[in-house]
Scaffold this motif. Structure first.
Motif, PDB file in Angstrom:
ATOM      1  N   THR A 122      -0.385   3.096 -17.503  1.00 29.55           N
ATOM      2  CA  THR A 122       0.943   2.798 -16.950  1.00 29.55           C
ATOM      3  C   THR A 122       1.201   1.299 -16.994  1.00 29.55           C
ATOM      4  O   THR A 122       2.286   0.838 -16.724  1.00 29.55           O
ATOM      5  N   VAL A 123       0.148   0.545 -17.351  1.00 27.60           N
ATOM      6  CA  VAL A 123       0.216  -0.908 -17.318  1.00 27.60           C
ATOM      7  C   VAL A 123       1.422  -1.455 -18.075  1.00 27.60           C
ATOM      8  O   VAL A 123       2.119  -2.346 -17.614  1.00 27.60           O
ATOM      9  N   LEU A 124       1.663  -0.841 -19.209  1.00 28.17           N
ATOM     10  CA  LEU A 124       2.687  -1.336 -20.112  1.00 28.17           C
ATOM     11  C   LEU A 124       4.034  -1.561 -19.432  1.00 28.17           C
ATOM     12  O   LEU A 124       4.698  -2.574 -19.650  1.00 28.17           O
ATOM     13  N   MET A 125       4.396  -0.588 -18.596  1.00 28.75           N
ATOM     14  CA  MET A 125       5.702  -0.680 -17.956  1.00 28.75           C
ATOM     15  C   MET A 125       5.821  -1.916 -17.067  1.00 28.75           C
ATOM     16  O   MET A 125       6.888  -2.483 -16.915  1.00 28.75           O
ATOM     17  N   ALA A 177      -5.418  -5.202 -11.671  1.00 29.17           N
ATOM     18  CA  ALA A 177      -5.196  -5.455 -10.238  1.00 29.17           C
ATOM     19  C   ALA A 177      -3.706  -5.373  -9.906  1.00 29.17           C
ATOM     20  O   ALA A 177      -3.313  -4.769  -8.910  1.00 29.17           O
ATOM     21  N   ILE A 178      -2.882  -5.962 -10.748  1.00 29.93           N
ATOM     22  CA  ILE A 178      -1.439  -5.932 -10.495  1.00 29.93           C
ATOM     23  C   ILE A 178      -0.946  -4.485 -10.543  1.00 29.93           C
ATOM     24  O   ILE A 178      -0.133  -4.056  -9.719  1.00 29.93           O
ATOM     25  N   ASP A 179      -1.490  -3.736 -11.480  1.00 30.46           N
ATOM     26  CA  ASP A 179      -1.139  -2.323 -11.582  1.00 30.46           C
ATOM     27  C   ASP A 179      -1.507  -1.600 -10.270  1.00 30.46           C
ATOM     28  O   ASP A 179      -0.738  -0.797  -9.755  1.00 30.46           O
ATOM     29  N   TYR A 180      -2.679  -1.916  -9.744  1.00 36.60           N
ATOM     30  CA  TYR A 180      -3.111  -1.292  -8.480  1.00 36.60           C
ATOM     31  C   TYR A 180      -2.213  -1.725  -7.323  1.00 36.60           C
ATOM     32  O   TYR A 180      -1.895  -0.936  -6.437  1.00 36.60           O
ATOM     33  N   VAL A 181      -1.839  -2.992  -7.346  1.00 30.81           N
ATOM     34  CA  VAL A 181      -0.947  -3.480  -6.272  1.00 30.81           C
ATOM     35  C   VAL A 181       0.356  -2.678  -6.313  1.00 30.81           C
ATOM     36  O   VAL A 181       0.814  -2.163  -5.296  1.00 30.81           O
ATOM     37  N   VAL A 233       1.872 -11.321  -8.376  1.00 27.57           N
ATOM     38  CA  VAL A 233       1.456 -10.261  -7.449  1.00 27.57           C
ATOM     39  C   VAL A 233       2.652  -9.807  -6.609  1.00 27.57           C
ATOM     40  O   VAL A 233       2.886  -8.615  -6.425  1.00 27.57           O
ATOM     41  N   LYS A 234       3.412 -10.770  -6.115  1.00 26.28           N
ATOM     42  CA  LYS A 234       4.559 -10.418  -5.260  1.00 26.28           C
ATOM     43  C   LYS A 234       5.755  -9.966  -6.081  1.00 26.28           C
ATOM     44  O   LYS A 234       6.736  -9.478  -5.533  1.00 26.28           O
ATOM     45  N   ASP A 235       5.685 -10.117  -7.383  1.00 26.26           N
ATOM     46  CA  ASP A 235       6.811  -9.803  -8.272  1.00 26.26           C
ATOM     47  C   ASP A 235       8.076 -10.510  -7.763  1.00 26.26           C
ATOM     48  O   ASP A 235       9.174  -9.943  -7.747  1.00 26.26           O
ATOM     49  N   ALA A 236       7.888 -11.731  -7.318  1.00 30.65           N
ATOM     50  CA  ALA A 236       8.995 -12.507  -6.745  1.00 30.65           C
ATOM     51  C   ALA A 236       8.595 -13.970  -6.749  1.00 30.65           C
ATOM     52  O   ALA A 236       7.426 -14.304  -6.964  1.00 30.65           O
ATOM     53  N   GLN A 237       9.547 -14.803  -6.471  1.00 29.76           N
ATOM     54  CA  GLN A 237       9.222 -16.221  -6.280  1.00 29.76           C
ATOM     55  C   GLN A 237       9.088 -16.484  -4.787  1.00 29.76           C
ATOM     56  O   GLN A 237       9.684 -15.771  -3.981  1.00 29.76           O
ATOM     57  N   THR A 267      -8.476  -5.316  -0.385  1.00 24.03           N
ATOM     58  CA  THR A 267      -8.445  -6.727  -0.777  1.00 24.03           C
ATOM     59  C   THR A 267      -8.919  -6.860  -2.223  1.00 24.03           C
ATOM     60  O   THR A 267      -9.845  -6.161  -2.627  1.00 24.03           O
ATOM     61  N   PHE A 268      -8.298  -7.764  -2.945  1.00 26.27           N
ATOM     62  CA  PHE A 268      -8.794  -8.097  -4.276  1.00 26.27           C
ATOM     63  C   PHE A 268      -9.323  -9.516  -4.266  1.00 26.27           C
ATOM     64  O   PHE A 268      -8.723 -10.395  -3.637  1.00 26.27           O
ATOM     65  N   GLU A 269     -10.416  -9.739  -4.967  1.00 19.46           N
ATOM     66  CA  GLU A 269     -10.833 -11.096  -5.301  1.00 19.46           C
ATOM     67  C   GLU A 269     -10.805 -11.146  -6.812  1.00 19.46           C
ATOM     68  O   GLU A 269     -11.709 -10.618  -7.481  1.00 19.46           O
ATOM     69  N   LEU A 270      -9.740 -11.721  -7.334  1.00 16.73           N
ATOM     70  CA  LEU A 270      -9.434 -11.549  -8.747  1.00 16.73           C
ATOM     71  C   LEU A 270     -10.407 -12.276  -9.672  1.00 16.73           C
ATOM     72  O   LEU A 270     -10.829 -11.724 -10.686  1.00 16.73           O
ATOM     73  N   GLU A 271     -10.761 -13.493  -9.326  1.00  9.29           N
ATOM     74  CA  GLU A 271     -11.672 -14.232 -10.219  1.00  9.29           C
ATOM     75  C   GLU A 271     -13.017 -13.519 -10.305  1.00  9.29           C
ATOM     76  O   GLU A 271     -13.661 -13.524 -11.343  1.00  9.29           O
TER      77      GLU A 271
END
Ligand SMILES: NC(=O)c1ccc[n+]([C@@H]2O[C@H](COP(=O)([O-])OP(=O)(O)OC[C@H]3O[C@@H](n4cnc5c(N)ncnc54)[C@H](O)[C@@H]3O)[C@@H](O)[C@H]2O)c1
Lengths: 423, 84
Positions: A20-23, A179-183, A246-250, A308-312
């Motif tokens: 689903t990532v593509l979308m 991670a963004i997909d999971y968020v 992550v927030k899909d916003a500014q 929680t995610f720790e992305l690095e």
């Protein structure tokens, strides 16, 4: 090491197909819809690189690795510092035309695309000149030293229709994409706080050739306000991009403090910064960076009410971690009862120390070369003659909020996005 | 070198204590699954760990037996001395 081409194929297979990532990421669409690359001479993408210092050489290596597979040619290089100029000639085996003045490079009609990896204050005018000279542009982050220059770059990009891709490679990193997909799918619940930091313990100086002190500002440009905002534009910009993503916003506002509390060596940029960016829904992005302790290193932490995610670190922690087996819990309890001392006169509450829980991996595949992939996406878009959707905006907002953060620290005020910077 | 002879009765006795230890460990596992509301599959999946718990219990029982026998022996020696 995987060649970027191999990485990219693995990346497509693992990330895009059947996901689903593509979308969520329009800039991956180009990869998914890739057709066979035409190998004809007419279809060759001719690239010029301006600024062949540390990062420029890295980008050059990545481009050389896909020269054949992607039918590209490193046609020209440019640097106005002799050792880096010579190094680029050496890396391209003298085949690329070499220049000291980028304007001469831009004059070459059949160069299609320019990669800019000069110091920050040199990004804007070179990128604008390149777009006006009918070239497609890949420019390293951050976009520019000033907000006015950042906006001028955006205006030129929109007016000329030329590609202006900013070098934020995390946008092509599998663990970030997953991670963004999971968020978005709610896996960690409602994201109510983001924290990020970048801690180092060094003076961030590069050696200046002996007997040439006049080169100090050229080589250590990161430490001087005229050329850079130091930690903000060099490091924080990556993490601000991640937070916005992550927030899909500014963010809507930022406050911050910064100073020089350790490296009092003549530098002008802060050696430590701490900022809070606020989003419209009340989410806070808490950021800090320092140069006198590296224990905590580098991280972006995404905190939701379910996880929680720790992305690095490529790690994901559930708020309700999977329970250990019953017998293990029982033995653990027995052990605790026997060996743990009962505190007398201590706290009557259970201290809320962090859970000792190692978490799970966000993704098992993190062997991709995200910088290489970002360059392949750039080359693809050059061949299509169209910008890759959504990419420029990621870079623009990250750059703008990086500089607004700097402004907040310098003015000691809460800063909002000025109307004229909206795109 | 002296040969050590383990009698059949000794083996049977030790096997009995080992089985007893295993039954206690198994009971603990059952209790833990119910108390901590974990998976019934743990009756099987935790068997390797249960062997470890069995060994620990067996050792504790062994220790208790040694202490018990020791005290018994001491008491018997005292009794013999006082009856002399
Ligand atoms: N995306 C990333 O992860 C990443 C990592 C490192 C650096 N960068 C960015 O890459 C850029 C370059 O950083 P760097 O570490 O390579 O710096 P650097 O100082 O090592 O290299 C910059 C080079 O540009 C040359 N230069 C300066 N002005 C020029 C001009 N007018 N024309 C041609 N060449 C010129 C310098 O001589 C030097 O060789 C910066 O914007 C930095 O933020 C990005």
């Amino acid at each position: 090491m995987n060649s970027p081409y191999k990485s990219r194929r693995a990346f497509i297979k693992k990330t895009i197909i059947g996901s689903t990532v593509l979308m969520s990421y329009p800039w991956l669409e180009a990869l998914a819809n890739e057709s066979a690359i035409s190998m004809s001479a007419a279809n060759k993408v001719r690239v010029g690189i301006i600024g062949t210092g540390s990062r420029g050489q890295g980008l050059l290596y990545n481009l050389l690795a896909i020269e054949t597979s992607h039918n590209i040619e490193i046609a020209a290089i440019c640097d106005n510092y002799e050792p880096n100029y010579q190094k680029a000639i050496e890396l391209t085996h003298g085949k690329a035309k070499a220049f000291y003045d980028y304007r001469e490079l831009l004059d070459i009609k059949d160069i299609d695309a320019i990669v800019i990896a000069t110091p920050l204050h040199q990004h804007a005018h070179i990128a604008i000149d390149a777009m006006n000279a009918d070239k497609q542009v890949f420019c390293e982050k951050s976009m520019a030293r000033t907000l006015a220059d950042t906006k001028r770059m955006a205006n030129t990009h929109y007016e000329t229709g030329k590609i202006l891709q900013i070098g934020h490679q995390r946008l092509f990193d599998k663990k970030y994409l997953d991670a963004i997909d999971y968020v978005r799918s709610g896996k960690i619940g409602n994201v109510t706080q983001i924290r990020a930091y970048w801690h180092r313990n060094n003076d961030w100086r590069r050696p200046v050739p002996e007997g040439k002190p006049e080169l100090e500002r050229k080589i250590n440009w990161r430490l001087y306000k005229e050329y850079s905002c130091g930690l903000m534009t060099e490091l924080a910009s990556h993490q601000i991009q991640v937070a916005n993503w992550v927030k899909d916003a500014q963010a809507v506002s930022v406050i911050g403090v910064g100073g020089i509390n350790y490296w009092k060596d003549g530098r002008e940029v802060y050696d430590n910064v701490a900022l809070i960016y606020s989003y419209a829904d009340g989410t806070q992005f808490i950021y800090d960076s320092m140069t006198s302790n590296r224990f905590y290193g580098l991280e972006e932490q995404i905190l939701g009410d379910k996880g929680t995610f720790e992305l690095e670190q490529n790690k994901m922690y559930s708020e309700n971690p999977p329970q250990p087996a019953g017998i293990l819990q029982l033995v653990n309890n027995i052990e605790k009862n026997i060996f743990e001392k009962i505190p007398i006169g201590g706290a009557t509450w259970i201290p809320e120390t962090a859970l000792e829980y190692k978490g799970e991996y966000i993704t098992g595949d993190f062997d991709v070369n995200e910088t290489g992939i970002s360059l392949e996406v750039f080359v693809d878009s050059v061949r299509r003659g169209k910008p890759t959707p959504g990419l420029f905006e990621q870079g623009y907002h990250a750059s703008v909020w990086t500089l607004l953060g700097q402004q907040a620290m310098e003015t000691q005020q809460k800063i909002y996005l000025p109307e004229e910077l909206k795109i | 070198m002296k040969d050590i002879i383990i009698r059949g009765a000794t083996i049977r006795r030790e096997l009995f204590f080992f089985l007893l230890s295993f039954i206690i460990a198994f009971g603990m596992n059952l209790y833990a699954i119910i108390t901590f509301k974990t998976l019934w599959a743990e009756l099987l999946t935790q068997l390797p760990f249960l062997i470890l718990v069995t060994l620990v219990i067996y050792l504790i029982i062994l220790l208790a037996r040694i202490v018990f026998l020791g005290i018994n022996k001491l008491l018997r020696i005292k009794k013999n001395k006082s009856s002399v």
